[in-house]
Motif scaffolding. Structure first.
Motif, PDB file in Angstrom:
ATOM      1  N   ASN A 148     -48.022  11.004 -11.455  1.00  0.00           N
ATOM      2  CA  ASN A 148     -46.584  11.197 -11.276  1.00  0.00           C
ATOM      3  C   ASN A 148     -46.170  11.865  -9.982  1.00  0.00           C
ATOM      4  N   GLY A 149     -47.073  11.976  -9.005  1.00  0.00           N
ATOM      5  CA  GLY A 149     -46.617  12.385  -7.688  1.00  0.00           C
ATOM      6  C   GLY A 149     -47.028  13.735  -7.156  1.00  0.00           C
ATOM      7  N   GLY A 159     -47.120   7.249   2.276  1.00  0.00           N
ATOM      8  CA  GLY A 159     -46.518   6.661   1.079  1.00  0.00           C
ATOM      9  C   GLY A 159     -45.177   7.313   0.807  1.00  0.00           C
ATOM     10  N   ASP A 160     -44.747   7.282  -0.439  1.00  0.00           N
ATOM     11  CA  ASP A 160     -43.460   7.843  -0.829  1.00  0.00           C
ATOM     12  C   ASP A 160     -43.451   9.358  -0.588  1.00  0.00           C
ATOM     13  N   PRO A 161     -42.612   9.833   0.327  1.00  0.00           N
ATOM     14  CA  PRO A 161     -42.599  11.260   0.648  1.00  0.00           C
ATOM     15  C   PRO A 161     -42.349  12.163  -0.554  1.00  0.00           C
ATOM     16  N   ALA A 162     -41.505  11.745  -1.479  1.00  0.00           N
ATOM     17  CA  ALA A 162     -41.166  12.579  -2.638  1.00  0.00           C
ATOM     18  C   ALA A 162     -42.296  12.653  -3.655  1.00  0.00           C
ATOM     19  N   PRO A 171     -42.805  18.862  -7.672  1.00  0.00           N
ATOM     20  CA  PRO A 171     -43.009  20.191  -8.258  1.00  0.00           C
ATOM     21  C   PRO A 171     -43.209  20.163  -9.774  1.00  0.00           C
ATOM     22  N   ARG A 172     -42.421  19.356 -10.479  1.00  0.00           N
ATOM     23  CA  ARG A 172     -42.505  19.328 -11.951  1.00  0.00           C
ATOM     24  C   ARG A 172     -43.772  18.647 -12.449  1.00  0.00           C
ATOM     25  N   CYS A 173     -44.518  18.026 -11.548  1.00  0.00           N
ATOM     26  CA  CYS A 173     -45.743  17.308 -11.935  1.00  0.00           C
ATOM     27  C   CYS A 173     -46.997  17.977 -11.383  1.00  0.00           C
ATOM     28  N   GLY A 174     -46.868  19.220 -10.939  1.00  0.00           N
ATOM     29  CA  GLY A 174     -48.020  19.958 -10.444  1.00  0.00           C
ATOM     30  C   GLY A 174     -48.031  20.207  -8.954  1.00  0.00           C
ATOM     31  N   GLY A 175     -47.033  19.708  -8.249  1.00  0.00           N
ATOM     32  CA  GLY A 175     -46.994  19.869  -6.799  1.00  0.00           C
ATOM     33  C   GLY A 175     -46.601  21.257  -6.328  1.00  0.00           C
ATOM     34  N   ASP A 176     -46.173  22.112  -7.249  1.00  0.00           N
ATOM     35  CA  ASP A 176     -45.812  23.500  -6.908  1.00  0.00           C
ATOM     36  C   ASP A 176     -46.665  24.424  -7.766  1.00  0.00           C
ATOM     37  N   SER A 177     -47.652  25.037  -7.148  1.00  0.00           N
ATOM     38  CA  SER A 177     -48.550  25.953  -7.886  1.00  0.00           C
ATOM     39  C   SER A 177     -48.251  27.407  -7.569  1.00  0.00           C
ATOM     40  N   SER A 178     -47.088  27.691  -7.006  1.00  0.00           N
ATOM     41  CA  SER A 178     -46.769  29.058  -6.589  1.00  0.00           C
ATOM     42  C   SER A 178     -46.781  30.054  -7.755  1.00  0.00           C
ATOM     43  N   GLN A 179     -46.471  29.594  -8.960  1.00  0.00           N
ATOM     44  CA  GLN A 179     -46.457  30.491 -10.124  1.00  0.00           C
ATOM     45  C   GLN A 179     -47.846  31.016 -10.483  1.00  0.00           C
ATOM     46  N   VAL A 180     -48.901  30.309 -10.067  1.00  0.00           N
ATOM     47  CA  VAL A 180     -50.251  30.699 -10.465  1.00  0.00           C
ATOM     48  C   VAL A 180     -51.154  30.991  -9.261  1.00  0.00           C
ATOM     49  N   GLN A 181     -50.610  31.045  -8.067  1.00  0.00           N
ATOM     50  CA  GLN A 181     -51.435  31.256  -6.873  1.00  0.00           C
ATOM     51  C   GLN A 181     -52.181  32.574  -6.902  1.00  0.00           C
TER      52      GLN A 181
END
Length: 134
Positions: A104-105, A78-81, A122-132
């Protein structure tokens, strides 16, 4: 996504259907997948069709799909982004037990060791590095 006429003959022995904003993905009883709808939002899975074997579950963002295979690996399209490209975390997406998605992606996968891998917007949950580490 409402016109399935081009895949109608393939839509037999359907076990599960998942939808997003403008496309559908159906798992057949042999574990293969049939898609239709907006080609950019996952209605065309031809680029990953050969990988979509023995599919156990499909989840969707508004613009992409993620499938868990019987072996615990994940295939996305699907949409890569918006979650359709999981290449940055592919090496981590092994022994996946469950996937959830935000509209939202972003996708989040729970692995068999109870850790979580995320990808997508990232802004919709795709980046969890802050809580890993928590």
């Amino acid at each position: 996504g409402g016109d399935s006429s081009q895949v109608r003959e393939q839509l037999v022995r359907v076990q599960q259907i998942q939808s997003n904003r403008s496309a559908f993905a159906a798992i057949l009883d042999d574990g293969s997948v049939v898609t239709w709808g907006d080609l950019n939002d996952g209605g065309d899975c031809s680029c990953v069709q050969e990988q979509l074997v023995r599919v156990r579950q499909i989840q969707a963002t508004d613009n992409a799909f993620a499938a868990i295979l019987d072996n615990g690996c994940v295939v996305t399209w699907g949409d890569p982004a918006n979650g359709g490209d999981s290449s940055k975390v592919r090496e981590q997406l092994l022994r996946v037990k469950q996937i959830q998605a935000t509209p939202n992606g972003a996708f989040a996968a729970i692995l068999d060791n109870s850790s979580v891998v995320t990808w997508g917007q990232p802004r919709c949950g795709g980046d969890s590095s802050q809580v890993q580490e928590q």
